[in-house]
Scaffold this motif. Structure first.
Motif, PDB file in Angstrom:
ATOM      1  N   PRO A  71      65.547  66.395  42.479  1.00  0.00           N
ATOM      2  CA  PRO A  71      65.346  65.245  43.361  1.00  0.00           C
ATOM      3  C   PRO A  71      66.352  65.270  44.526  1.00  0.00           C
ATOM      4  O   PRO A  71      67.440  65.837  44.415  1.00  0.00           O
ATOM      5  N   THR A  72      65.967  64.643  45.620  1.00  0.00           N
ATOM      6  CA  THR A  72      66.841  64.562  46.799  1.00  0.00           C
ATOM      7  C   THR A  72      67.225  63.107  47.046  1.00  0.00           C
ATOM      8  O   THR A  72      66.735  62.203  46.374  1.00  0.00           O
ATOM      9  N   ASP A  73      68.073  62.889  48.023  1.00  0.00           N
ATOM     10  CA  ASP A  73      68.510  61.538  48.420  1.00  0.00           C
ATOM     11  C   ASP A  73      68.979  60.721  47.216  1.00  0.00           C
ATOM     12  O   ASP A  73      68.660  59.534  47.095  1.00  0.00           O
ATOM     13  N   VAL A  74      69.739  61.341  46.325  1.00  0.00           N
ATOM     14  CA  VAL A  74      70.205  60.678  45.104  1.00  0.00           C
ATOM     15  C   VAL A  74      71.339  59.722  45.454  1.00  0.00           C
ATOM     16  O   VAL A  74      72.308  60.098  46.111  1.00  0.00           O
ATOM     17  N   ARG A  75      71.192  58.480  45.009  1.00  0.00           N
ATOM     18  CA  ARG A  75      72.194  57.441  45.249  1.00  0.00           C
ATOM     19  C   ARG A  75      72.492  56.732  43.934  1.00  0.00           C
ATOM     20  O   ARG A  75      71.590  56.435  43.159  1.00  0.00           O
ATOM     21  N   PHE A  76      73.757  56.441  43.711  1.00  0.00           N
ATOM     22  CA  PHE A  76      74.203  55.753  42.503  1.00  0.00           C
ATOM     23  C   PHE A  76      74.698  54.367  42.890  1.00  0.00           C
ATOM     24  O   PHE A  76      75.386  54.212  43.897  1.00  0.00           O
ATOM     25  N   SER A  77      74.361  53.376  42.081  1.00  0.00           N
ATOM     26  CA  SER A  77      74.859  52.030  42.363  1.00  0.00           C
ATOM     27  C   SER A  77      75.192  51.320  41.059  1.00  0.00           C
ATOM     28  O   SER A  77      74.746  51.711  39.981  1.00  0.00           O
TER      29      SER A  77
ATOM     30  N   VAL B 212      83.316  56.516  38.937  1.00  0.00           N
ATOM     31  CA  VAL B 212      82.968  55.112  38.998  1.00  0.00           C
ATOM     32  C   VAL B 212      81.760  54.847  38.109  1.00  0.00           C
ATOM     33  O   VAL B 212      80.923  55.723  37.896  1.00  0.00           O
ATOM     34  N   LEU B 213      81.682  53.628  37.609  1.00  0.00           N
ATOM     35  CA  LEU B 213      80.532  53.235  36.801  1.00  0.00           C
ATOM     36  C   LEU B 213      79.315  53.039  37.684  1.00  0.00           C
ATOM     37  O   LEU B 213      79.431  52.608  38.831  1.00  0.00           O
ATOM     38  N   ALA B 214      78.159  53.339  37.118  1.00  0.00           N
ATOM     39  CA  ALA B 214      76.882  53.091  37.793  1.00  0.00           C
ATOM     40  C   ALA B 214      75.885  52.637  36.735  1.00  0.00           C
ATOM     41  O   ALA B 214      76.018  52.980  35.558  1.00  0.00           O
ATOM     42  N   ASP B 215      74.907  51.855  37.164  1.00  0.00           N
ATOM     43  CA  ASP B 215      73.859  51.425  36.245  1.00  0.00           C
ATOM     44  C   ASP B 215      72.467  51.696  36.808  1.00  0.00           C
ATOM     45  O   ASP B 215      71.464  51.323  36.218  1.00  0.00           O
ATOM     46  N   GLU B 216      72.431  52.374  37.964  1.00  0.00           N
ATOM     47  CA  GLU B 216      71.155  52.684  38.593  1.00  0.00           C
ATOM     48  C   GLU B 216      71.271  53.943  39.429  1.00  0.00           C
ATOM     49  O   GLU B 216      72.295  54.174  40.081  1.00  0.00           O
TER      50      GLU B 216
ATOM     51  N   ASN C 291      54.354  54.233  40.178  1.00  0.00           N
ATOM     52  CA  ASN C 291      53.465  54.566  39.073  1.00  0.00           C
ATOM     53  C   ASN C 291      54.153  55.217  37.876  1.00  0.00           C
ATOM     54  O   ASN C 291      53.474  55.728  36.988  1.00  0.00           O
ATOM     55  N   HIS C 292      55.477  55.236  37.856  1.00  0.00           N
ATOM     56  CA  HIS C 292      56.166  55.795  36.693  1.00  0.00           C
ATOM     57  C   HIS C 292      57.431  54.998  36.374  1.00  0.00           C
ATOM     58  O   HIS C 292      57.889  54.193  37.173  1.00  0.00           O
ATOM     59  N   LEU C 293      57.958  55.247  35.191  1.00  0.00           N
ATOM     60  CA  LEU C 293      59.181  54.603  34.721  1.00  0.00           C
ATOM     61  C   LEU C 293      60.256  55.674  34.583  1.00  0.00           C
ATOM     62  O   LEU C 293      59.951  56.824  34.250  1.00  0.00           O
ATOM     63  N   ALA C 294      61.509  55.305  34.793  1.00  0.00           N
ATOM     64  CA  ALA C 294      62.607  56.263  34.673  1.00  0.00           C
ATOM     65  C   ALA C 294      63.781  55.606  33.965  1.00  0.00           C
ATOM     66  O   ALA C 294      64.124  54.461  34.249  1.00  0.00           O
ATOM     67  N   LYS C 295      64.383  56.341  33.039  1.00  0.00           N
ATOM     68  CA  LYS C 295      65.474  55.817  32.228  1.00  0.00           C
ATOM     69  C   LYS C 295      66.599  56.849  32.142  1.00  0.00           C
ATOM     70  O   LYS C 295      66.348  58.036  32.009  1.00  0.00           O
ATOM     71  N   ILE C 296      67.851  56.375  32.212  1.00  0.00           N
ATOM     72  CA  ILE C 296      69.036  57.237  32.110  1.00  0.00           C
ATOM     73  C   ILE C 296      69.603  57.126  30.698  1.00  0.00           C
ATOM     74  O   ILE C 296      69.803  56.025  30.194  1.00  0.00           O
ATOM     75  N   THR C 297      69.877  58.277  30.074  1.00  0.00           N
ATOM     76  CA  THR C 297      70.519  58.296  28.755  1.00  0.00           C
ATOM     77  C   THR C 297      71.632  59.337  28.757  1.00  0.00           C
ATOM     78  O   THR C 297      71.640  60.252  29.586  1.00  0.00           O
ATOM     79  N   ASN C 298      72.565  59.205  27.825  1.00  0.00           N
ATOM     80  CA  ASN C 298      73.614  60.215  27.659  1.00  0.00           C
ATOM     81  C   ASN C 298      72.997  61.494  27.116  1.00  0.00           C
ATOM     82  O   ASN C 298      72.065  61.448  26.320  1.00  0.00           O
TER      83      ASN C 298
ATOM     84  N   GLY D  21      58.620  57.866  49.187  1.00  0.00           N
ATOM     85  CA  GLY D  21      59.074  56.726  48.398  1.00  0.00           C
ATOM     86  C   GLY D  21      60.299  57.043  47.567  1.00  0.00           C
ATOM     87  O   GLY D  21      60.681  58.197  47.397  1.00  0.00           O
ATOM     88  N   THR D  22      60.920  56.003  47.051  1.00  0.00           N
ATOM     89  CA  THR D  22      62.139  56.129  46.266  1.00  0.00           C
ATOM     90  C   THR D  22      61.902  55.677  44.840  1.00  0.00           C
ATOM     91  O   THR D  22      61.455  54.557  44.609  1.00  0.00           O
ATOM     92  N   SER D  23      62.201  56.550  43.895  1.00  0.00           N
ATOM     93  CA  SER D  23      62.124  56.219  42.472  1.00  0.00           C
ATOM     94  C   SER D  23      63.468  55.669  42.032  1.00  0.00           C
ATOM     95  O   SER D  23      64.504  55.976  42.633  1.00  0.00           O
ATOM     96  N   VAL D  24      63.473  54.873  40.964  1.00  0.00           N
ATOM     97  CA  VAL D  24      64.704  54.267  40.467  1.00  0.00           C
ATOM     98  C   VAL D  24      64.755  54.411  38.950  1.00  0.00           C
ATOM     99  O   VAL D  24      63.761  54.168  38.264  1.00  0.00           O
ATOM    100  N   ALA D  25      65.923  54.820  38.442  1.00  0.00           N
ATOM    101  CA  ALA D  25      66.166  54.902  36.997  1.00  0.00           C
ATOM    102  C   ALA D  25      67.326  53.981  36.659  1.00  0.00           C
ATOM    103  O   ALA D  25      68.271  53.842  37.439  1.00  0.00           O
ATOM    104  N   ASN D  26      67.258  53.370  35.480  1.00  0.00           N
ATOM    105  CA  ASN D  26      68.310  52.458  35.036  1.00  0.00           C
ATOM    106  C   ASN D  26      68.957  52.975  33.761  1.00  0.00           C
ATOM    107  O   ASN D  26      68.296  53.591  32.927  1.00  0.00           O
ATOM    108  N   GLY D  27      70.243  52.713  33.618  1.00  0.00           N
ATOM    109  CA  GLY D  27      71.032  53.109  32.459  1.00  0.00           C
ATOM    110  C   GLY D  27      72.475  53.278  32.892  1.00  0.00           C
ATOM    111  O   GLY D  27      72.768  53.445  34.070  1.00  0.00           O
ATOM    112  N   ARG D  28      73.384  53.237  31.936  1.00  0.00           N
ATOM    113  CA  ARG D  28      74.812  53.319  32.278  1.00  0.00           C
ATOM    114  C   ARG D  28      75.270  54.774  32.362  1.00  0.00           C
ATOM    115  O   ARG D  28      74.928  55.583  31.516  1.00  0.00           O
TER     116      ARG D  28
END
Length: 169
Positions: free
Chosen positions: A81-87, A128-132, A45-52, A146-153
């Motif tokens: 947040p917990t269980d943070v994973r970068f990919s 390392v680079l990540a985009d998520e 039910n929400h959106l998440a975005k990564i910015t510098n 549940g797991t939320s996901v944010a996108n951005g470099r």
């Protein structure tokens, strides 16, 4: 007998809809009246975005901003947040993130009330680079399922920390 079976089925369905389950996870309780709309805290039910974000002495920072579209009830979040994973392109980085900051301060999140948290990365020219980024949000009384996901470099490294959720974009 048919009438009793139907009453039991209706009672079970109502119980499921009202979320009267036990357990140790938070149920993303709405700030408004229960049942008015789905909670903005649920990952779907929400959106998440990564910015510098602005750097600090020895660290790069990235901001993860969460927004909720109209039609969802506000809810309360607290802590990091917990269980943070970068990919990167679907492959996990292997970097795990620690947490910093208070877990007690609660903020209201919902339509028109964005929230954000900080990702602090040691600025040692490694990483390392990540985009998520995937993560589990926390309510004042536990984790939200549940797991939320944010996108951005971003670039992450050993020693990466995630700060608590704060009000604002």
């Amino acid at each position: 007998m048919m009438r009793t079976t139907r009453k039991i089925a209706v009672a079970i369905a109502a119980s499921a809809l009202l979320g009267t389950t036990g357990g140790t996870t938070a149920q993303a309780a709405s700030v408004a009246a229960a049942g008015a709309a789905p909670s903005a805290c649920r990952p779907a039910n929400h959106l998440a975005k990564i910015t510098n974000a602005s750097s600090s002495a020895g660290h790069r920072h990235y901001r993860v901003t969460l927004t909720a579209p109209r039609g969802y009830d506000p809810c309360r979040l607290a802590g990091s947040p917990t269980d943070v994973r970068f990919s990167n392109h679907g492959s996990e980085s292997g970097i795990t993130a620690g947490r910093y900051g208070s877990a007690r301060t609660a903020v209201t999140f919902g339509p028109g009330r964005p929230v954000h948290f900080d990702i602090q990365v040691p600025n040692n020219d490694c990483g390392v680079l990540a985009d998520e980024v995937s993560f589990t949000l926390r309510a004042p009384d536990g984790e939200i399922p549940g797991t939320s996901v944010a996108n951005g470099r971003l670039r992450v490294a050993a020693g990466t920390l995630v700060g608590p959720v704060r009000s604002g974009a």
